[in-house]
Write a protein that holds these residues in place. Structure first.
Motif, PDB file in Angstrom:
ATOM      1  N   UNK A  56      59.200  -8.957  54.991  1.00  0.00           N
ATOM      2  CA  UNK A  56      59.492 -10.358  55.301  1.00  0.00           C
ATOM      3  C   UNK A  56      59.327 -10.519  56.801  1.00  0.00           C
ATOM      4  N   UNK A  57      58.569 -11.526  57.187  1.00  0.00           N
ATOM      5  CA  UNK A  57      58.295 -11.743  58.599  1.00  0.00           C
ATOM      6  C   UNK A  57      58.411 -13.221  58.951  1.00  0.00           C
ATOM      7  N   UNK A  58      59.323 -13.565  59.846  1.00  0.00           N
ATOM      8  CA  UNK A  58      59.404 -14.949  60.306  1.00  0.00           C
ATOM      9  C   UNK A  58      58.303 -15.240  61.317  1.00  0.00           C
ATOM     10  N   UNK A  81      63.009 -12.533  64.262  1.00  0.00           N
ATOM     11  CA  UNK A  81      62.000 -12.526  65.312  1.00  0.00           C
ATOM     12  C   UNK A  81      60.698 -11.962  64.772  1.00  0.00           C
ATOM     13  N   UNK A  82      59.611 -12.476  65.292  1.00  0.00           N
ATOM     14  CA  UNK A  82      58.289 -11.991  64.895  1.00  0.00           C
ATOM     15  C   UNK A  82      58.119 -10.516  65.204  1.00  0.00           C
ATOM     16  N   UNK A  83      58.731 -10.067  66.288  1.00  0.00           N
ATOM     17  CA  UNK A  83      58.530  -8.699  66.749  1.00  0.00           C
ATOM     18  C   UNK A  83      59.252  -7.662  65.889  1.00  0.00           C
ATOM     19  N   UNK A 123      62.536 -21.294  56.614  1.00  0.00           N
ATOM     20  CA  UNK A 123      63.824 -20.830  57.115  1.00  0.00           C
ATOM     21  C   UNK A 123      64.145 -21.598  58.372  1.00  0.00           C
ATOM     22  N   UNK A 124      65.347 -22.173  58.441  1.00  0.00           N
ATOM     23  CA  UNK A 124      65.685 -22.914  59.657  1.00  0.00           C
ATOM     24  C   UNK A 124      66.263 -21.977  60.710  1.00  0.00           C
ATOM     25  N   UNK A 145      59.123 -28.593  63.370  1.00  0.00           N
ATOM     26  CA  UNK A 145      59.866 -28.170  64.550  1.00  0.00           C
ATOM     27  C   UNK A 145      61.240 -27.643  64.126  1.00  0.00           C
ATOM     28  N   UNK A 146      61.688 -26.580  64.827  1.00  0.00           N
ATOM     29  CA  UNK A 146      62.980 -25.934  64.582  1.00  0.00           C
ATOM     30  C   UNK A 146      63.031 -25.208  63.243  1.00  0.00           C
ATOM     31  N   UNK A 147      61.892 -24.944  62.636  1.00  0.00           N
ATOM     32  CA  UNK A 147      61.861 -24.149  61.420  1.00  0.00           C
ATOM     33  C   UNK A 147      60.947 -22.946  61.623  1.00  0.00           C
ATOM     34  N   UNK A 148      61.378 -21.820  61.013  1.00  0.00           N
ATOM     35  CA  UNK A 148      60.507 -20.656  60.966  1.00  0.00           C
ATOM     36  C   UNK A 148      59.625 -20.753  59.737  1.00  0.00           C
ATOM     37  N   UNK A 149      58.520 -20.123  59.794  1.00  0.00           N
ATOM     38  CA  UNK A 149      57.795 -19.753  58.586  1.00  0.00           C
ATOM     39  C   UNK A 149      58.284 -18.368  58.203  1.00  0.00           C
ATOM     40  N   UNK A 150      58.593 -18.165  56.961  1.00  0.00           N
ATOM     41  CA  UNK A 150      58.970 -16.839  56.497  1.00  0.00           C
ATOM     42  C   UNK A 150      57.935 -16.389  55.481  1.00  0.00           C
ATOM     43  N   UNK A 151      57.230 -15.321  55.805  1.00  0.00           N
ATOM     44  CA  UNK A 151      56.192 -14.802  54.927  1.00  0.00           C
ATOM     45  C   UNK A 151      56.684 -13.542  54.218  1.00  0.00           C
ATOM     46  N   UNK A 152      56.472 -13.491  52.916  1.00  0.00           N
ATOM     47  CA  UNK A 152      56.837 -12.341  52.105  1.00  0.00           C
ATOM     48  C   UNK A 152      55.559 -11.694  51.585  1.00  0.00           C
TER      49      UNK A 152
END
Length: 377
Positions: A110-112, A91-93, A163-164, A141-148
């Motif tokens: 790491x942040x989705x 979760x973003x939060x 990340x799915x 659609x249905x995918x997260x962005x994952x930032x490192x």
């Protein structure tokens, strides 16, 4: 040297802080108290330039690497990222964050999903490439962005991957930006899991050790278990492609012919693993899971004395885990004879409600606990 470390939303650590770290740190605690996870977190924190290798090192033993099944292509290596997050919630939060604030600032996060705050923070970065990444196919659609994000001192490196919704991530971490001056000195780490090192890895490490003063330290380590050892070497097996290590021979004093390392017991292999890893990571950090594995109780103190000495001479910081009372007792004995008793410290990790907390035992307290048989594990 790391003096503190804090973890947020990493595996079972919702909010964790450990202070007063020493040069040599022994981590104890019941099963599922986060000892191995803490080693992994440190490994992530101090290795900003080989992130894919770091992930593979500790995800593989946990069975958290999977392979895709494409119809007309080779399988792709994928990471199960979801278990890295607290309660496996992406979760973003609740971004995952690992930090150390003493001596030099270091952080890994790491942040989705890109938050508005994150997008606003990168507005000042020159070039449009970063923004294109945010709006391209990575936002399917249905995918997260994952930032490192990896920061050491004033340098920050940003990467991203897909990340799915099942928490499966691509191992292709796309390099986004790097800004700020590089750190004065990078401190890499070496992680020894319970699977220990392969023979080929040891042979490669030996190439940088042989004919240097470090070779003598390795021999002294082996003499803890067998005082008659004079030297050792790797033997090779030649294939059509190359020559690789196929075994290790040990030369014993007053013995005409060498013997194989495999004939001398599991403890000898363990000592060799430990010390070769230690001397290889000079000016860095050695992380060892279940350090007592394969070693009898009567050599534990000698092992710790040697590791304390190597850590000081080569500017190494050591973090190790154990379940063994003999290992704890040997650690206390080695600290009691050390010239500087604050070179080492024991930390006990335990649950306090929903949080994990660390209780530290400096040398003097640890010695009293061992003398009176007070359980610190």
């Amino acid at each position: 040297m790391l003096r503190d470390i804090s973890l947020k939303n990493y595996r079972m650590f919702k909010d964790f802080q450990i202070d007063g770290l020493a040069r040599v740190n022994l981590l104890v605690g019941p099963n599922n108290s986060g000892k191995t996870s803490l080693l992994e977190a440190i490994h992530l924190l101090v290795n900003p330039h080989n992130i894919d290798e770091v992930f593979e090192q500790f995800l593989a033993p946990r069975g958290q690497i999977v392979f895709s099944e494409p119809l007309n292509a080779d399988p792709e290596i994928l990471y199960q990222i979801k278990p890295l997050f607290y309660k496996e919630i992406l979760t973003t939060e609740a971004p995952l964050c690992i930090e150390s604030n003493s001596d030099t600032f270091q952080s890994f996060s790491m942040q989705p999903y890109p938050t508005p705050e994150y997008i606003e923070a990168i507005d000042g970065i020159e070039g449009s490439y970063f923004r294109e990444i945010l709006t391209r196919e990575i936002m399917r659609q249905n995918h997260y962005n994952l930032f490192l994000s990896h920061t050491q001192e004033k340098q920050t490196i940003h990467r991203a991957t897909q990340v799915n919704v099942k928490g499966i991530a691509s191992r292709d971490f796309e390099y986004l930006t790097c800004y700020g001056p590089p750190p004065f000195q990078y401190r890499r780490s070496f992680l020894m899991t319970i699977e220990r090192l392969k023979l080929a890895t040891l042979a490669e490490m030996w190439n940088d050790i042989t004919l240097t003063p470090k070779e003598e330290q390795v021999i002294k380590a082996l003499q803890i278990l067998e005082p008659n050892i004079e030297r050792f070497n790797f033997i090779g097996a030649t294939t059509t492609a190359r020559t690789t290590a196929s075994g290790i021979l040990i030369k014993l004093r007053e013995r005409e012919h060498p013997v194989t390392l495999g004939s001398m017991g599991e403890g000898m292999k363990q000592i060799l693993n430990l010390v070769m890893a230690a001397v290889t990571v000079e000016n860095g950090i050695l992380l060892v899971d279940e350090i007592e594995s394969g070693l009898y109780y009567d050599v534990q103190a000698d092992m710790w004395k040697l590791l304390l000495k190597i850590a000081q001479e080569l500017n190494i910081q050591i973090f190790a885990t154990t379940h063994s009372w003999d290992c704890v007792r040997g650690f206390a004995a080695a600290l009691s004879e050390a010239a500087e008793s604050d070179v080492g410290k024991l930390f006990r990790l335990s649950w306090r409600g929903e949080l994990i907390r660390a209780i530290d035992y400096p040398a003097e307290q640890l010695e009293k606990a061992v003398d009176y048989g007070i359980e610190v594990r």
